[in-house]
Design an enzyme around this catalytic site. Structure first.
Site, PDB file in Angstrom:
ATOM      1  N   HIS A 257      -2.977   7.421   2.001  1.00 37.07           N
ATOM      2  CA  HIS A 257      -3.430   6.173   1.397  1.00 37.07           C
ATOM      3  C   HIS A 257      -4.809   5.845   1.946  1.00 37.07           C
ATOM      4  O   HIS A 257      -5.055   5.930   3.154  1.00 37.07           O
ATOM      5  CB  HIS A 257      -2.446   5.046   1.722  1.00 37.07           C
ATOM      6  CG  HIS A 257      -3.037   3.677   1.582  1.00 37.07           C
ATOM      7  ND1 HIS A 257      -3.614   3.241   0.407  1.00 37.07           N
ATOM      8  CD2 HIS A 257      -3.165   2.662   2.473  1.00 37.07           C
ATOM      9  CE1 HIS A 257      -4.066   2.006   0.581  1.00 37.07           C
ATOM     10  NE2 HIS A 257      -3.808   1.636   1.817  1.00 37.07           N
TER      11      HIS A 257
ATOM     12  N   ASN B 275     -10.253   0.504  -1.235  1.00 40.98           N
ATOM     13  CA  ASN B 275      -8.812   0.428  -1.017  1.00 40.98           C
ATOM     14  C   ASN B 275      -8.169  -0.390  -2.127  1.00 40.98           C
ATOM     15  O   ASN B 275      -8.244  -1.615  -2.130  1.00 40.98           O
ATOM     16  CB  ASN B 275      -8.536  -0.203   0.357  1.00 40.98           C
ATOM     17  CG  ASN B 275      -7.055  -0.300   0.678  1.00 40.98           C
ATOM     18  OD1 ASN B 275      -6.204  -0.127  -0.179  1.00 40.98           O
ATOM     19  ND2 ASN B 275      -6.750  -0.604   1.930  1.00 40.98           N
TER      20      ASN B 275
ATOM     21  N   CYS C 133       0.802  -1.223   0.000  1.00 40.37           N
ATOM     22  CA  CYS C 133       0.000   0.000   0.000  1.00 40.37           C
ATOM     23  C   CYS C 133       0.835   1.273   0.000  1.00 40.37           C
ATOM     24  O   CYS C 133       0.319   2.345  -0.313  1.00 40.37           O
ATOM     25  CB  CYS C 133      -0.944   0.014   1.196  1.00 40.37           C
ATOM     26  SG  CYS C 133      -2.238  -1.255   1.113  1.00 40.37           S
TER      27      CYS C 133
END
Length: 327
Positions: free
Chosen positions: A254, A284, A115
């Site tokens: 993020h 996500n 991520c």
């Protein structure tokens, strides 16, 4: 080409697969109460790739959009960095294929940073652009819908498919570009988020089914560590850049989970700082969330010149980082 005294985000691009999966579909399938996912994640929908799409099929249109937006010829690009955890194949890397399909002949390499992959790729892109004076195309893309356990609410509620891209280019203004970068890692939490099968530790065995599914083994520990690492690295990035939260034009974290972001914002005193993100609509998509949000903001006519942007990320491994960027 301008002097490499400064750097700018010269172009943005993104791609979202056509299929939209709503919370209602997942909640009905898993027997969850209506509203369960939104209350715990801040996500209302996400996009899934079609069965015929591979990772490169998402990355290419995002990269092409960024190049067109930047007004650059393919011969001007000096490097392509592809941040992904779901490449077309384990070998070869996917970046050379993406470069070929875009008409690029420059260097091209995958960045496996989970991520926080885009943030790490952006730091490397800034270094290359300053060293060579050449623009760098950074693409982040993932197809996570094929790596989740369809019966596991903790991963199925969160993860999605998307691609985002940014062109990092030299500019004449020395005040533009990265103001500070903070990167960190802790391999002690290596297996808290894991796709176990398919690597050299647990290779695929001939004659047995491949189960390359994502496992989140301790969600509470991951949550707490994500908050801690995003908050501390962001505070350090601000300190190194000589900035305070009120100096920021935007915070671009993020898009992990709405509750994580709220806690990080509280720790940093970012309650009044505009937050860029597409978590509610797009979920996500790991490394892709930051460039996706930047590109969507730009496509909607939004500007990024009203103050520095703070980028924050945390990912499996575990790895994390923060960057202050003046565009």
């Amino acid at each position: 080409m301008p002097s490499a005294d400064g750097l700018c985000w010269a172009g943005f691009g993104h791609y979202l697969p056509e299929r939209v999966v709503t919370n209602a579909e997942i909640e009905a399938d898993l027997g969850l109460a209506p509203g369960w996912i939104l209350a715990r994640t801040g996500i209302s929908a996400r996009h899934y790739a079609s069965p015929g799409q591979a990772l490169s099929d998402l990355a290419v249109p995002a990269g092409a959009m960024a190049l067109q937006n930047a007004g650059l010829e393919v011969r001007e690009i000096g490097l392509l960095l592809l941040a992904t955890s779901t490449p077309d194949h384990l070998l070869p890397p996917t970046a050379p294929l993406v470069a070929h399909r875009l008409g690029l002949s420059c260097g091209a390499v995958d960045i496996a940073g989970a991520c926080s992959g885009f943030l790490h790729a952006l730091a490397l892109a800034a270094g290359h652009a300053r060293l060579t004076g050449q623009p760098v195309l950074v693409i982040a893309a993932n197809i996570l819908s094929r790596r989740i356990d369809p019966k596991d609410a903790s991963t199925r509620a969160l993860f999605a498919d998307a691609a985002g891209a940014v062109v990092v280019a030299p500019c004449a203004d020395p005040g533009r570009g990265p103001l500070s970068v903070v990167l960190g890692s802790d391999g002690g939490l290596y297996d808290e988020i894991l796709i176990e099968r398919g690597g050299s530790r647990t290779p695929d065995v001939p004659g047995t089914p491949i189960e390359a599914r994502m496992q989140m083994r301790n969600g509470r520990a991951v949550f707490a560590r994500a908050v801690e690492c995003m908050a501390t690295s962001s505070a350090e990035a601000l300190r190194r850049a000589g900035l305070h939260p009120y100096d920021l034009g935007f915070w671009m974290p993020h898009q992990a989970n709405g509750r994580i972001l709220d806690q990080v914002a509280g720790r940093l005193g970012l309650g009044n700082t505009p937050r860029l993100g597409t978590l509610s609509l797009h979920g996500n998509s790991s490394a892709a969330t930051i460039p996706l949000a930047l590109s969507c903001h730009h496509a909607e006519g939004g500007l990024l010149d009203n103050g520095p942007v703070l980028l924050s990320a945390f990912g499996a491994g575990t790895i994390w980082g923060a960057m202050a960027w003046q565009n």
